[in-house]
Design a protein around this motif. Structure first.
Motif, PDB file in Angstrom:
ATOM      1  N   GLU A 109      32.373  63.591  47.573  1.00 42.04           N
ATOM      2  CA  GLU A 109      32.233  64.014  46.207  1.00 42.04           C
ATOM      3  C   GLU A 109      33.423  63.005  45.391  1.00 42.04           C
ATOM      4  O   GLU A 109      34.435  62.740  45.892  1.00 42.04           O
ATOM      5  CB  GLU A 109      32.771  65.434  45.820  1.00 42.04           C
ATOM      6  N   TYR A 110      33.418  62.600  44.167  1.00 46.37           N
ATOM      7  CA  TYR A 110      34.122  61.731  43.542  1.00 46.37           C
ATOM      8  C   TYR A 110      35.285  62.635  43.197  1.00 46.37           C
ATOM      9  O   TYR A 110      35.456  63.764  42.802  1.00 46.37           O
ATOM     10  CB  TYR A 110      33.316  61.525  41.967  1.00 46.37           C
ATOM     11  N   PRO A 111      36.585  62.077  43.321  1.00 48.91           N
ATOM     12  CA  PRO A 111      37.680  62.669  43.039  1.00 48.91           C
ATOM     13  C   PRO A 111      37.992  63.287  41.661  1.00 48.91           C
ATOM     14  O   PRO A 111      37.703  62.599  40.690  1.00 48.91           O
ATOM     15  CB  PRO A 111      38.756  62.025  43.598  1.00 48.91           C
ATOM     16  N   ASN A 112      38.276  64.547  41.585  1.00 49.09           N
ATOM     17  CA  ASN A 112      38.681  65.027  40.092  1.00 49.09           C
ATOM     18  C   ASN A 112      39.960  64.406  39.594  1.00 49.09           C
ATOM     19  O   ASN A 112      40.534  63.606  40.250  1.00 49.09           O
ATOM     20  CB  ASN A 112      39.015  66.659  40.420  1.00 49.09           C
ATOM     21  N   GLN A 113      40.303  64.864  38.258  1.00 49.75           N
ATOM     22  CA  GLN A 113      41.240  63.883  37.786  1.00 49.75           C
ATOM     23  C   GLN A 113      42.786  64.072  38.297  1.00 49.75           C
ATOM     24  O   GLN A 113      43.516  63.088  38.441  1.00 49.75           O
ATOM     25  CB  GLN A 113      41.435  64.527  36.240  1.00 49.75           C
ATOM     26  N   GLU A 114      43.180  65.150  38.936  1.00 49.71           N
ATOM     27  CA  GLU A 114      44.317  65.548  39.848  1.00 49.71           C
ATOM     28  C   GLU A 114      44.350  64.848  40.999  1.00 49.71           C
ATOM     29  O   GLU A 114      45.481  64.036  41.148  1.00 49.71           O
ATOM     30  CB  GLU A 114      44.316  67.013  40.143  1.00 49.71           C
ATOM     31  N   MET A 115      43.298  64.498  41.534  1.00 54.72           N
ATOM     32  CA  MET A 115      43.339  63.581  42.831  1.00 54.72           C
ATOM     33  C   MET A 115      43.585  62.243  42.324  1.00 54.72           C
ATOM     34  O   MET A 115      44.302  61.489  43.052  1.00 54.72           O
ATOM     35  CB  MET A 115      42.131  63.787  43.537  1.00 54.72           C
ATOM     36  N   GLN A 116      42.987  61.721  41.210  1.00 55.58           N
ATOM     37  CA  GLN A 116      43.047  60.256  40.937  1.00 55.58           C
ATOM     38  C   GLN A 116      44.375  60.145  40.629  1.00 55.58           C
ATOM     39  O   GLN A 116      44.975  59.057  40.766  1.00 55.58           O
ATOM     40  CB  GLN A 116      42.083  60.017  39.750  1.00 55.58           C
ATOM     41  N   ASN A 117      44.997  60.962  39.891  1.00 52.51           N
ATOM     42  CA  ASN A 117      46.611  61.063  39.415  1.00 52.51           C
ATOM     43  C   ASN A 117      47.266  60.693  40.607  1.00 52.51           C
ATOM     44  O   ASN A 117      48.236  60.220  40.610  1.00 52.51           O
ATOM     45  CB  ASN A 117      47.012  62.144  38.455  1.00 52.51           C
TER      46      ASN A 117
END
Length: 56
Positions: free
Chosen positions: A24-32
């Motif tokens: 799954e595409y990483p959410n905003q927290e994981m991207q940060n």
């Protein structure tokens, strides 16, 4: 049931394959978090290069 026999006559001598799943595409927290880890890694590598140049 599907069975296979190898050259020695052993039945089903093959590993079972695990069930596949899609990432799954990483959410905003994981991207940060990834951005932060990349910044820290860049800082460490830059520091090591500068120290190596300073010592030599």
């Amino acid at each position: 049931m599907y069975t296979t026999i190898n050259e020695s006559g052993i039945l089903n001598n093959y590993a079972t394959e695990p069930q596949l799943y899609y990432a799954e595409y990483p959410n905003q927290e994981m991207q940060n978090r990834y951005k932060f880890q990349g910044a820290i890694a860049t800082l460490i590598v830059t520091t090591l290069v500068l120290v190596a140049l300073g010592v030599s």
